[in-house]
Design an enzyme around this catalytic site. Sequence first.
Site, PDB file in Angstrom:
ATOM      1  N   THR A  73    -140.845  41.404 -47.111  1.00 42.64           N
ATOM      2  CA  THR A  73    -140.283  41.120 -47.316  1.00 42.64           C
ATOM      3  C   THR A  73    -141.253  40.759 -49.312  1.00 42.64           C
ATOM      4  OG1 THR A  73    -138.335  40.976 -46.964  1.00 42.64           O
ATOM      5  CG2 THR A  73    -138.111  40.651 -48.669  1.00 42.64           C
ATOM      6  N   ASP A 128    -156.501  37.426 -37.856  1.00 41.97           N
ATOM      7  CA  ASP A 128    -157.652  38.562 -37.653  1.00 41.97           C
ATOM      8  C   ASP A 128    -158.824  37.168 -39.119  1.00 41.97           C
ATOM      9  OD1 ASP A 128    -155.718  40.193 -37.170  1.00 41.97           O
ATOM     10  OD2 ASP A 128    -156.035  41.237 -39.407  1.00 41.97           O
TER      11      ASP A 128
HETATM   12  O1  F6P Z   1    -153.094  41.181 -39.627  1.00 39.14           O
HETATM   13  C1  F6P Z   1    -152.271  40.739 -38.077  1.00 39.14           C
HETATM   14  C2  F6P Z   1    -152.461  41.696 -37.576  1.00 39.14           C
HETATM   15  O2  F6P Z   1    -152.084  41.642 -36.241  1.00 39.14           O
HETATM   16  C3  F6P Z   1    -153.853  42.876 -37.873  1.00 39.14           C
HETATM   17  O3  F6P Z   1    -154.750  42.036 -36.986  1.00 39.14           O
HETATM   18  C4  F6P Z   1    -152.147  44.072 -37.356  1.00 39.14           C
HETATM   19  O4  F6P Z   1    -153.899  45.415 -37.805  1.00 39.14           O
HETATM   20  C5  F6P Z   1    -151.075  43.883 -37.483  1.00 39.14           C
HETATM   21  O5  F6P Z   1    -151.258  42.323 -37.887  1.00 39.14           O
HETATM   22  C6  F6P Z   1    -150.463  44.693 -37.150  1.00 39.14           C
HETATM   23  O6  F6P Z   1    -149.455  44.232 -37.476  1.00 39.14           O
HETATM   24  P1  F6P Z   1    -147.547  44.471 -37.207  1.00 39.14           P
HETATM   25  O7  F6P Z   1    -147.408  43.239 -35.790  1.00 39.14           O
HETATM   26  O8  F6P Z   1    -146.983  44.939 -38.524  1.00 39.14           O
HETATM   27  O9  F6P Z   1    -147.225  45.653 -36.641  1.00 39.14           O
END
Ligand code: F6P
EC number: 2.7.1.11
Length: 342
Positions: A73, A128
């Site tokens: 959010t 990351d």
């Molecule tokens: O930014 C952290 C991360 O785990 C990335 O490595 C990945 O692309 C993304 O979040 C995944 O996000 P979500 O859990 O919203 O799919």
Amino acid sequence: MKIGILTSGGDCPGLNAVIRGVVLKGTTTYDMEFVGIRDGWRGVVDADFFPLTRHEVKGLSKVGGTILGTSRTNPYEGPRGGAENISKTLYGHRIDGIIAIGGEGTLAAANRLANDGLNVLGVPKTIDNDLRATDYSFGFDTAVNIATDAMDRLRTTGDSHQRCMVAEVMGRHVGWIALHAGMAAGAHAICIPEVPMSIDDICDLVSRAHDRGRAPLVVVSEGFTLTGMSEAYSDKGLDAFNRPRLGGIGDVLAPEIERITGIETRATVLGHIQRGGSPSGFDRVLATRLGLHAADAIVDGDWGKMVALRGIDIVRVPFAEALGELNTVPRYRYDEAAALFG
Ligand code: F6P
């Protein structure tokens, strides 16, 4: 003093350890009071608070996820959003300030609220490792350990079948997880967003490993783009039913490697396994220290900043340092790993 704590954005092993560190230091050393804010900024705009005492944080440093819940959010959106509304809400609940634990998006919102006069302190998080202001972020070490373990396992099954194994790891914009896990597991090719590679470059590394009698192991960041992919692989955008293909880059690479090298190839996408479960010892310590120092910063009235790791010390840095440019893998770090490809 009463402080609200929130976790926002994607979850990450170590979030609970930060919460525990803040609450233990804040309640025992400084006599602070805390409230948990449910689901990130959503809980701020909806005033969704609950008391957070020593009891709630007991044994939390080893627990994955976040007891507070999280969301993406934006606190400036919606009828109850915006600095003025939030300020009124916090005042109404006698909350003096907020600790926001999150990644780039969270810290950008925290920065904006701080510029609008609210008491906000940030704690950086991202598996990351793409935030510039901190040498390492908690969650990264855990993700690398999980990816390394997975690649060790892929190697034994690859060896048994003389197959090339492709492991796709997280890393939307940067290749830190792939670089570290690839080095740790002895990958024969590491494909990251920062370093352009064509399918022929990758196949060359795969074939060389195969010719030395090895089962080739390739690690690829989810954000990697193959040089020339848009033209040569445009047909890969659709699945057998003409729907947008759901697989990641690992699923693009594996069949191409097999077609070009003639080596049977399988892809594994590690996905959210890298974000789940217990944090590593390193991440527990880092996250706990960030929490302890966040409590200190609040007592000093050092709002509008975030705590961060520099060398072995926890320091306070302005939000602006964490925003903008990402912490990408420098070329020399990639070349160190590439020297091992053979
Ligand atoms: O930014 C952290 C991360 O785990 C990335 O490595 C990945 O692309 C993304 O979040 C995944 O996000 P979500 O859990 O919203 O799919």
